[in-house]
Design an enzyme around this catalytic site. Structure first.
Site, PDB file in Angstrom:
ATOM      1  N   PHE A   6      -6.324   8.953  -3.823  1.00  0.00           N
ATOM      2  CA  PHE A   6      -5.118   8.432  -3.181  1.00  0.00           C
ATOM      3  C   PHE A   6      -3.887   8.587  -4.062  1.00  0.00           C
ATOM      4  O   PHE A   6      -2.833   8.022  -3.789  1.00  0.00           O
ATOM      5  CB  PHE A   6      -5.320   6.963  -2.805  1.00  0.00           C
ATOM      6  CG  PHE A   6      -6.606   6.746  -2.053  1.00  0.00           C
ATOM      7  CD1 PHE A   6      -7.025   7.667  -1.109  1.00  0.00           C
ATOM      8  CD2 PHE A   6      -7.416   5.649  -2.308  1.00  0.00           C
ATOM      9  CE1 PHE A   6      -8.227   7.502  -0.412  1.00  0.00           C
ATOM     10  CE2 PHE A   6      -8.615   5.482  -1.625  1.00  0.00           C
ATOM     11  CZ  PHE A   6      -9.022   6.399  -0.678  1.00  0.00           C
ATOM     12  N   PRO A  44       0.010  11.091  -3.009  1.00  0.00           N
ATOM     13  CA  PRO A  44       1.372  10.713  -2.605  1.00  0.00           C
ATOM     14  C   PRO A  44       2.269  10.305  -3.784  1.00  0.00           C
ATOM     15  O   PRO A  44       3.476  10.228  -3.636  1.00  0.00           O
ATOM     16  CB  PRO A  44       1.144   9.498  -1.679  1.00  0.00           C
ATOM     17  CG  PRO A  44      -0.262   9.639  -1.196  1.00  0.00           C
ATOM     18  CD  PRO A  44      -1.006  10.264  -2.341  1.00  0.00           C
ATOM     19  N   LEU A  91       0.838  -1.202   0.000  1.00  0.00           N
ATOM     20  CA  LEU A  91       0.000   0.000   0.000  1.00  0.00           C
ATOM     21  C   LEU A  91       0.875   1.253   0.000  1.00  0.00           C
ATOM     22  O   LEU A  91       1.136   1.834   1.061  1.00  0.00           O
ATOM     23  CB  LEU A  91      -0.903  -0.045   1.235  1.00  0.00           C
ATOM     24  CG  LEU A  91      -2.216   0.722   1.175  1.00  0.00           C
ATOM     25  CD1 LEU A  91      -3.073   0.392   2.387  1.00  0.00           C
ATOM     26  CD2 LEU A  91      -2.051   2.199   1.020  1.00  0.00           C
ATOM     27  N   GLU A 145       1.538   4.317  -2.866  1.00  0.00           N
ATOM     28  CA  GLU A 145       1.323   4.792  -4.229  1.00  0.00           C
ATOM     29  C   GLU A 145       2.557   5.361  -4.893  1.00  0.00           C
ATOM     30  O   GLU A 145       2.743   5.221  -6.111  1.00  0.00           O
ATOM     31  CB  GLU A 145       0.194   5.834  -4.253  1.00  0.00           C
ATOM     32  CG  GLU A 145      -1.209   5.260  -4.157  1.00  0.00           C
ATOM     33  CD  GLU A 145      -1.590   4.786  -2.766  1.00  0.00           C
ATOM     34  OE1 GLU A 145      -0.826   5.067  -1.826  1.00  0.00           O
ATOM     35  OE2 GLU A 145      -2.638   4.145  -2.614  1.00  0.00           O
ATOM     36  N   HIS A 184     -13.419   9.968  -1.698  1.00  0.00           N
ATOM     37  CA  HIS A 184     -13.634   8.921  -2.704  1.00  0.00           C
ATOM     38  C   HIS A 184     -14.390   9.483  -3.907  1.00  0.00           C
ATOM     39  O   HIS A 184     -15.142   8.767  -4.554  1.00  0.00           O
ATOM     40  CB  HIS A 184     -14.414   7.732  -2.117  1.00  0.00           C
ATOM     41  CG  HIS A 184     -13.637   6.881  -1.169  1.00  0.00           C
ATOM     42  ND1 HIS A 184     -13.494   7.188   0.158  1.00  0.00           N
ATOM     43  CD2 HIS A 184     -12.943   5.723  -1.354  1.00  0.00           C
ATOM     44  CE1 HIS A 184     -12.768   6.250   0.776  1.00  0.00           C
ATOM     45  NE2 HIS A 184     -12.416   5.355  -0.120  1.00  0.00           N
TER      46      HIS A 184
HETATM   47  C1  LIG Z   1      -3.303   6.122   0.228  1.00  0.00           C
HETATM   48  C2  LIG Z   1      -4.418   5.153   0.099  1.00  0.00           C
HETATM   49  N1  LIG Z   1      -4.335   4.157  -0.793  1.00  0.00           N
HETATM   50  C3  LIG Z   1      -5.337   3.273  -0.944  1.00  0.00           C
HETATM   51  C4  LIG Z   1      -6.463   3.376  -0.183  1.00  0.00           C
HETATM   52  C5  LIG Z   1      -7.588   2.370  -0.362  1.00  0.00           C
HETATM   53  N2  LIG Z   1      -7.643   1.524   0.825  1.00  0.00           N
HETATM   54  C6  LIG Z   1      -8.466   1.798   1.841  1.00  0.00           C
HETATM   55  S1  LIG Z   1      -8.210   0.821   3.147  1.00  0.00           S
HETATM   56  C7  LIG Z   1      -6.991  -0.042   2.356  1.00  0.00           C
HETATM   57  C8  LIG Z   1      -6.292  -1.153   3.056  1.00  0.00           C
HETATM   58  C9  LIG Z   1      -5.723  -0.724   4.361  1.00  0.00           C
HETATM   59  O1  LIG Z   1      -5.174  -1.807   5.026  1.00  0.00           O
HETATM   60  P1  LIG Z   1      -4.620  -1.695   6.496  1.00  0.00           P
HETATM   61  O2  LIG Z   1      -3.757  -0.490   6.607  1.00  0.00           O
HETATM   62  O3  LIG Z   1      -4.004  -2.977   6.839  1.00  0.00           O
HETATM   63  O4  LIG Z   1      -5.890  -1.422   7.405  1.00  0.00           O
HETATM   64  P2  LIG Z   1      -7.152  -2.374   7.625  1.00  0.00           P
HETATM   65  O5  LIG Z   1      -8.193  -1.931   6.656  1.00  0.00           O
HETATM   66  O6  LIG Z   1      -6.714  -3.772   7.417  1.00  0.00           O
HETATM   67  O7  LIG Z   1      -7.591  -2.129   9.025  1.00  0.00           O
HETATM   68  C10 LIG Z   1      -6.804   0.461   1.081  1.00  0.00           C
HETATM   69  C11 LIG Z   1      -5.843  -0.068   0.108  1.00  0.00           C
HETATM   70  C12 LIG Z   1      -6.537   4.449   0.719  1.00  0.00           C
HETATM   71  N3  LIG Z   1      -7.613   4.656   1.478  1.00  0.00           N
HETATM   72  N4  LIG Z   1      -5.508   5.311   0.841  1.00  0.00           N
END
Ligand SMILES: Cc1ncc(C[n+]2csc(CCOP(=O)(O)OP(=O)(O)O)c2C)c(N)n1
Ligand SMILES: Cc1ncc(C[n+]2csc(CCOP(=O)(O)OP(=O)(O)O)c2C)c(N)n1
Ligand SMILES: [Mg+2]
Ligand SMILES: [Mg+2]
Lengths: 327, 347, 327, 347
Positions: free
Chosen positions: A86, A89, A58, A60, A129
């Site tokens: 997103f 970054p 995760l 970008e 979003h």
């Molecule tokens: C910078 C960014 N990239 C992508 C997303 C889309 N997105 C939302 S939650 C997520 C996964 C997050 O995983 P984690 O940090 O492990 O938290 P969890 O949801 O498992 O609690 C993604 C890819 C986002 N919100 N922000």
């Protein structure tokens, strides 16, 4: 001809190009087994394997930087930003780096890369979003920027983008993904980047738009045509390079111009379209150059009432058309 | 600087018994050392001349490599001996860029912004852009922007079925950038064949290492990415050669390595900087005791690879070449302004 | 009145505000003992100490994010981007976050923060030390954007920016730092953000500009005035909010508009200025709305000949003025 | 998931002899546990109801906290007992945000996007913006964007002469972002009083930890920033309380701590996700064996803090409160569209 949605057209375009050229690959968050959060890469990992369908961490900035580096080696990466919101970054790798590579090496290092970005609102996405992000790329020399509105355009332009040897920002309006359906030829076709499309011919005034709003513009044109207002609707399709010729030809014919976009008004794409007309079609203008755009707040809020209030729609466009026609 | 600058503990003992019968490290001949010693002298001579030309108003900007030469050339030597490496240097890597194969005139044209500049045709700062003939890319001045690109390049090579290892160079300051973390994390997860080479000179312009990080060794971060980190004395070409060589072998077989070379910056950050504002003059004077050129000269003579006379010849030859290059570059044409809009895109 | 350079005015503005309010502090790369690479914080660490003059690690995103967090607590951070070219890694914290805080909390969380950004070219900075970065911020609701051209304006506007309770992007043209000198009152003064300044009154046509180019515009106006062309020069000073009233008033008076900026043409600030005029002053326009801007390449190259070819200058502006006046 | 999910080795033994005479950890009363158990039940009940309402079309989006409750509430309890903490939660922290002091109706209004929503007046996703009354800020959905802000907030508090410790929460996925690195590095250099709390549930949407990082514990990165990293079983409220309490004390006295709480995500990523595409159904079923609500229920009864009857009452009360909240929120007004342009700036 088959009827497809925009997301199907996008998926098919990538699938065809990946079958055709094994230098093409996709990378991004959840593009693997999940098939992307919008399912644009559904079935890809099964067909093309993990080395060409890369689930990234995760992060970008690295998605773009790594794609860029792979492009240096001659691959044709298609990195995905999960939601436009997103991408911030990662803009250093796009605006700061990718856009300058060809110019900054005097043409010695091509960057064959397509950045896919689902963007835009009308889906209860709230401030994080729903964002429109085209203005930054639109202002960046060294990038090409495509923003199709229909499945036909999406497929033909995405295939061209993948074959282009320069960095292309490919903007897919999220709301069109499943809402907009249209005919797509079975046989292979490509559409040229940088050429606008007159989606409806007309004589009273010129209406320029792109993305989701294009559809509302077409509806509004129908609404007012019953009132004798004959609107020519120009779909930009590509934002950069901007097809000034098509815009100017239409404006010179109709004498009036209105631009509609979902993005904020100030400093948006509409400003450039208006400025081009006010300079190069000045003598043909029969009325003020007008814009109907998102208001100057961050983007549409989450609450339904506020989202509706933000967005241009068929009714608001029709009203603005009537006003301009009456000038 | 509060921290001691000498490397305290190489994580992997990079000198471990890979010496050959003749006492030279694995894969090296005395010929190689003579060649790279000559390159080092040439680079230093160029570097000093450029600084002078800046003071004369002929060169707008330069980031001096003085103090980094052993690190840069030792790494380059390992990469070249390996034969299948691609390099992403940074702005301070005059040693790498020049010794990779450019003529002194080409380098001098770069600094004077003349037509025919090899990296960008003088569109960019000196030696910035790409020198594909010598397997080098450095797109920008944005600190740390090259790291993810290097990882992508290495990934791309692997996708093409190649055995290439990519070396990407950066400073201690660059270690703080988010992209550095992202590049290393991705490389660790995907076991990308890349060597992250940190030229740690203890300063980012005026910011000392103690204000840049709360640790002694950048290399210690490698553990958090699941790959090895190594510290080496970057003032010694042979040590650097060995450490880099091992890192390349490891990268090709098992994935990334973070190689930290402890070096010193002898000059101000760039020709635009005045380091007296933040650095006591004695500090630099003391550092000069460990000048890599002097150290290597002594080593070459001691080992019998060169005589004092040969050393003087090498020196004289470097001066002659740089003089010639200065004249040639001075006489060269500026880029034609009509080319301003060219090559924004390729077809 | 004392004569000062722009950099002196900037330094004095910060020093006065830091003396006045101990919530004000500066942070950035090399702002400490080095006093900043342009010496805008020279002497600050000696006067205000390490806790209010923070040398940061080399990481722009964190500089902005940390400043933003401190602003949440009620401090008044002045984070510095060392060169505009290096701000891209930080735009998420500015455009994605800071700009949305007030709106996204419905006014509950103010962001009193001023981001100082030395920008622009003409100093042999090449592709990565010359960039114009105003267009992105200009397009971002929730930010204020200031771009002064003179020491007087720089000081008065920076002091206002520091006292503002909203995020302000403060753009300082590097070439003006030492090149431009001007009178600055000894007594304290503030200048309002969002108000343009007519730097030269005239009747033949309106010339809108800002930053370094403003000075070339004034010179060009002098050049052509000898030829009977009486140019009104409007210095925007603030880009966002854009002072439409002053622009429109001038255009309505002169009937002709030209915009000059160093930044790339397409999608730049000039497009918006032109669009506003083409809409709201349409009936007053006597000629095409023209723009003289940087061409659409990444930015000015390093080589002297190419840098010169990129930049608008007095001569090019005078030539364009003659052409428009003759229309 | 290739990696074992149970924490292998707490770096610092967080349970080290801080127990009180009555067997409860330092600073805790049975009263506290009853209160936080009730909160946990309320949060779970709310979470389940929201998911149902999404399926009925009344709630556009939700990221479920199921599986994270012990971690969230244990941390909150430590922060509240401390009395001088400020929180930067992330989007999955329903437990923190709700238990910090919101009424069920306020929470329900958030999810339905109704006027009076406490964080942003329904301009943002549910419970996103700021709840300053309860010392909470979460500006955005951009993963990891809150970390540097939290560091800045803590720095600001210190500049104001305050003793506040900031806790910032994030997921395993967020650990990959460059800003996470930058935030930790700055905090380490400046010894900022902040606790970095990673709720590691082993997934970032569909991406398993093994594709996110090449290490077992996010906490192991702390060493690279010069401060301690701690792993704790995030499925157990009391362990989390203790670890967080120690982290807060350390942060105030000596600077940052990275606290990793191993948790499980019981539900798909959000109401928009379908986890069957990437996660075997048995995996979740197995995880449910360790449901923190069930675990804590058993603990409360076992310890004699609650009777079975009281447990049932707590459950019934939660259902009643959530029913009431649903009705109230359903009946509440939508924001007035005429407010669209308000509050872009403050005066
Ligand atoms: C910078 C960014 N990239 C992508 C997303 C889309 N997105 C939302 S939650 C997520 C996964 C997050 O995983 P984690 O940090 O492990 O938290 P969890 O949801 O498992 O609690 C993604 C890819 C986002 N919100 N922000
Ligand atoms: C992203 C970015 N921020 C700031 C700068 C300005 N700058 C150029 S070099 C430098 C210091 C770099 O230090 P380090 O990485 O240690 O390399 P060194 O110059 O010491 O070799 C800075 C701050 C830049 N070029 N890029
Ligand atoms: Mg350094
Ligand atoms: Mg997770």
């Amino acid at each position: 001809m088959a009827v497809q949605t925009v997301i199907e057209a996008v998926r098919e375009a990538m699938r065809e190009e990946m079958r055709r050229d094994d230098k093409v690959f996709v990378m991004g968050e959840d593009v693997g087994k999940r098939g992307g959060v919008f399912l644009s890469t559904q079935g890809f990992i099964e067909e093309f394997g993990e080395s060409r369908v890369i689930n990234t961490p995760l992060a970008e900035a690295s998605i773009m930087g790594i794609a860029l580096g792979a492009a240096f080696r001659g691959l044709r990466p298609i990195p995905e930003v999960q939601f436009s919101d997103f991408l911030w970054p990662s803009v250093n790798q796009l605006v700061g780096e990718a856009a300058r590579v060809c110019y900054g090496t005097d043409g010695n290092l091509p960057v064959p890369m397509v950045v896919r970005i689902p963007y835009g609102g009308g889906i209860r996405g709230g401030l994080f979003h729903s964002q429109n992000v085209e203005a930054l790329f639109f202002h960046t020399p060294g990038l090409k920027v495509v923003a199709p509105a229909t499945p036909y355009d999406a497929k033909g332009l995405l295939k061209s983008a993948i074959r282009d040897n320069n960095p292309v920002i490919f903007l897919e309006h999220k709301k069109t993904y499943r809402m907009v359906r249209g005919e797509v030829p079975e046989a292979e076709y490509l559409l040229p980047i940088g050429i606008a499309d007159v989606k409806r011919a007309g004589s009273t005034l010129t209406l320029v738009s792109y993305g989701l709003m294009l559809h509302y513009c077409l509806e509004a044109a129908e609404v007012v045509s019953a009132e004798g207002i004959d609107v020519e609707v120009v779909d930009l399709r590509s934002l950069r390079p901007l097809d000034k010729a098509t815009i100017l030809e239409s404006v010179k014919k109709t004498g009036k111009l209105m631009v509609v976009h979902e993005d904020n008004l100030t400093g948006g794409v509409g400003a450039e379209v208006a400025a081009v007309a006010a300079d190069e079609a000045f003598e043909y203008l029969d009325g003020p150059v007008t814009r109907l755009c998102g208001p100057d707040i961050p983007t549409m809020p989450f609450a339904q009432t506020l989202e509706d209030a933000y967005l241009p729609n068929t009714e608001k466009i029709a009203e603005a058309l009537r006003k301009l026609a009456a000038y | 600087m509060t921290q001691a600058r000498a490397p305290k503990r190489p994580r992997k003992n990079s000198a471990k018994g890979s010496a050959q019968a003749d006492g030279l490290p694995q894969g090296l001949t005395s010929q190689d050392l003579v060649e790279y010693y000559s390159k080092m002298v040439m680079v230093r001579t160029m570097d000093e001349r450029i600084w002078m030309l800046n003071r004369q108003g002929k060169v707008p900007i330069s980031a001096s490599a003085q103090g980094h030469e052993a690190a840069q050339l030792g790494s380059l030597l390992a990469a070249r001996k390996d034969g299948d490496c691609f390099l992403f240097p940074y702005y301070r890597d005059l040693g790498i860029k020049m010794a990779a194969g450019l003529t002194p005139t080409e380098v001098m044209k770069s600094f004077m912004g003349k037509a025919g500049e090899p990296y960008s045709n003088a569109r960019q700062f000196p030696l910035q852009g790409a020198d594909l003939k010598h397997n080098i890319i450095q797109i920008s001045n944005v600190v740390a922007a090259g790291l993810t690109q290097a990882v992508g390049y290495a990934l791309g090579c692997r996708m093409m079925g190649e055995k290439t290892v990519v070396l990407v160079f950066f400073g201690d300051g660059a270690s703080s950038q988010g992209e550095t973390h992202e590049a290393m994390n991705f490389a660790g997860v995907h076991k990308v064949p890349v060597v992250f080479v940190c030229e740690n000179n203890g300063y980012a312009i005026s910011v000392p290492q103690s204000s840049q990080m709360a640790i002694a060794d950048v290399a210690s971060r490698a553990e958090g990415y699941g790959f090895p980190g190594v510290v080496v004395d970057g003032m010694d070409l042979v040590s650097v050669y060995e450490a880099t060589r091992e890192a390349i072998i490891h990268a090709r077989a098992e994935g990334p390595v973070l190689l930290e070379m402890k070096v010193e910056r002898f000059m101000p950050h760039t020709t635009d900087d005045d380091d007296r504002r933040y650095r006591p003059a004695e500090e630099v004077e003391n550092l000069r005791q460990r000048d890599p050129v002097i150290t290597m000269t002594a080593y070459m003579i001691e080992q019998g690879f060169l005589t004092q006379e040969q050393v003087e010849e090498i020196d004289a030859e470097a001066k002659r070449a740089i003089n010639e290059a200065t004249d040639a570059a001075d006489a060269a044409a500026l880029p034609d302004p009509s080319t301003l809009l060219d090559n924004l895109f390729v077809d």
